[in-house]
Design an enzyme around this catalytic site. Structure first.
Site, PDB file in Angstrom:
ATOM      1  CG  ASP A  13      -2.612   0.977   1.412  1.00 28.32           C
ATOM      2  OD1 ASP A  13      -1.767   2.417   0.300  1.00 28.32           O
ATOM      3  OD2 ASP A  13      -2.987   0.246   1.554  1.00 28.32           O
ATOM      4  CB  CYS A  53      -6.831   2.095  -0.642  1.00 30.02           C
ATOM      5  SG  CYS A  53      -5.616   2.830   0.350  1.00 30.02           S
ATOM      6  CG  ASP A 312      -3.047   1.210  -2.830  1.00 28.72           C
ATOM      7  OD1 ASP A 312      -2.143   1.000  -2.837  1.00 28.72           O
ATOM      8  OD2 ASP A 312      -3.847   1.187  -1.883  1.00 28.72           O
ATOM      9  CG  HIS A 313      -2.860   4.559  -3.572  1.00 23.91           C
ATOM     10  ND1 HIS A 313      -1.615   4.520  -2.676  1.00 23.91           N
ATOM     11  CD2 HIS A 313      -3.859   3.929  -3.490  1.00 23.91           C
ATOM     12  CE1 HIS A 313      -2.099   5.152  -1.610  1.00 23.91           C
ATOM     13  NE2 HIS A 313      -3.991   4.196  -1.832  1.00 23.91           N
TER      14      HIS A 313
END
Length: 356
Positions: A13, A53, A312-313
């Site tokens: 994450d 998220c 995710d980013h």
């Protein structure tokens, strides 16, 4: 892929791509991820298609843009009947085990009005089997583990408050008991006893905020040695670039990234301090990823497992005087993607074409 009996799909994450290759890569130790990259295919221009998220994971796990799956914010429901990775791999004979979270808000149409799922954005995407619950604001098995070890376990978010007077004071738990360590232990315990043919989706919350790390990761990196963020001299100059930036500055402030310091000023010293903690958390995740890869090799499962590692980013980390990810800059969207297919004949390949 037909030769892969097992699948390990890891999402880290908020890991910026430039920690893996770019401006910060020379300042953070990620030996296990780099060793995997040397034995895999790395996509250097990989981008998330939406954030934060929940929407990002909805896109990753459904293969759809947000305009199609329509879960555009954390808390926006995802239709239960939408095909996703879990429902599709079941058709191929895999039982998709989730270690971590999908940040999915469940479809209210199939739930009674008082169902507790309606009050949580952190539910599980349909099709996955939640092997261990590890959600940021809940994580009851981890909390039970800490309590059994004698820790004082305050509610969220105080569990992530540094145990000391500084933002880089250590977490209240030891490294061997951190959320990252606990989740890895759970995944390894399952892999040890499950027959081959498993599908594991492992999602690490770190280095996502709150920025708090157990020793030695909390002070592993010297803030003075890190490059300053990419930015114009003042926030006002950044805000002059586009009307959206003022809202981004107001929402994504430095004090929002760490618990217990509501008056933290956006000075260079504080900025570099938090960037150093972030990199320490990234190294902690890498250490535990290495434990899993070593286990696969020791058990001779490595050559029979499809391995995918991504994020995710990203995270702004003070770039353009912004923190978090709700901006339009590449730092919030550019992520790494590493795939090791045991059937592939070439290793250490880098792909420079854009992927999503």
């Amino acid at each position: 892929m037909a030769a892969a009996e097992n699948v390990l799909f890891v999402v880290i994450d908020q890991l910026r791509a430039d920690c893996v290759f770019g401006a910060l890569a020379g300042h953070v130790a990620l030996p296990n991820l780099r060793a995997l990259m040397a034995d895999a295919v790395t996509f250097r221009r990989h981008f998330s298609v939406v954030n934060p998220c929940g929407p990002s994971r909805a896109s990753i796990l459904t293969g759809q843009y947000a305009m199609n799956h329509r879960s555009v914010r954390n808390g926006t429901p995802l239709p239960d009947d939408l095909p996703n990775l879990a429902t599709e791999v079941r058709k191929a004979g895999w039982l998709p085990l989730l270690f971590g979270y999908t940040d999915t808000t469940r479809d209210p149409r199939g739930l009674p009005p008082g169902d507790p799922m309606l009050k949580s954005y952190e539910q599980v995407m349909p099709g996955f089997v939640e092997a261990v619950e590890m959600r940021l604001e809940e994580s009851w098995p981890w909390r039970a583990h800490l309590a059994a070890k004698g820790y004082d376990v305050p509610p969220y978010p105080d569990i992530f408050r540094p145990d000391g007077p500084r933002p880089d004071s250590p977490a209240r738990y030891r490294a061997e008991d951190s959320d990252t360590a606990f989740l890895t232990d759970c995944a390894l315990n399952h892999i040890r006893v499950r027959p081959e043919g498993w599908f594991v989706h492992l999602t690490y919350i770190r280095p996502h905020p709150p920025f708090v790390a157990p020793a030695p990761y909390n002070r592993m990196y010297d803030p003075a040695t890190l490059p300053l963020p990419v930015r114009l001299p003042t926030p006002a100059e950044e805000r002059a670039r586009h009307p959206f930036i003022a809202a981004s500055h107001a929402r994504n402030r430095i004090e929002s990234t760490v618990e217990g310091f509501p008056d933290l000023a956006p000075t260079d010293a504080n900025t570099q301090l938090l960037r150093a903690i972030y990199l320490g958390l990234a190294t902690e995740v890498d250490h535990h990823l290495g434990r899993i890869l070593d286990h696969l090799k020791d058990r001779r499962l490595y050559e029979r497992t499809l391995i995918v590692v991504t994020a995710d980013h990203g995270e702004m980390l003070g770039d353009h005087h912004v923190w978090g990810k709700s901006t339009f800059y590449d730092a919030a969207w550019h992520t790494a993607l590493v795939i090791r297919d045991p059937q592939a004949s070439r290793r250490g390949i880098t792909v420079g074409l854009p992927t999503e």
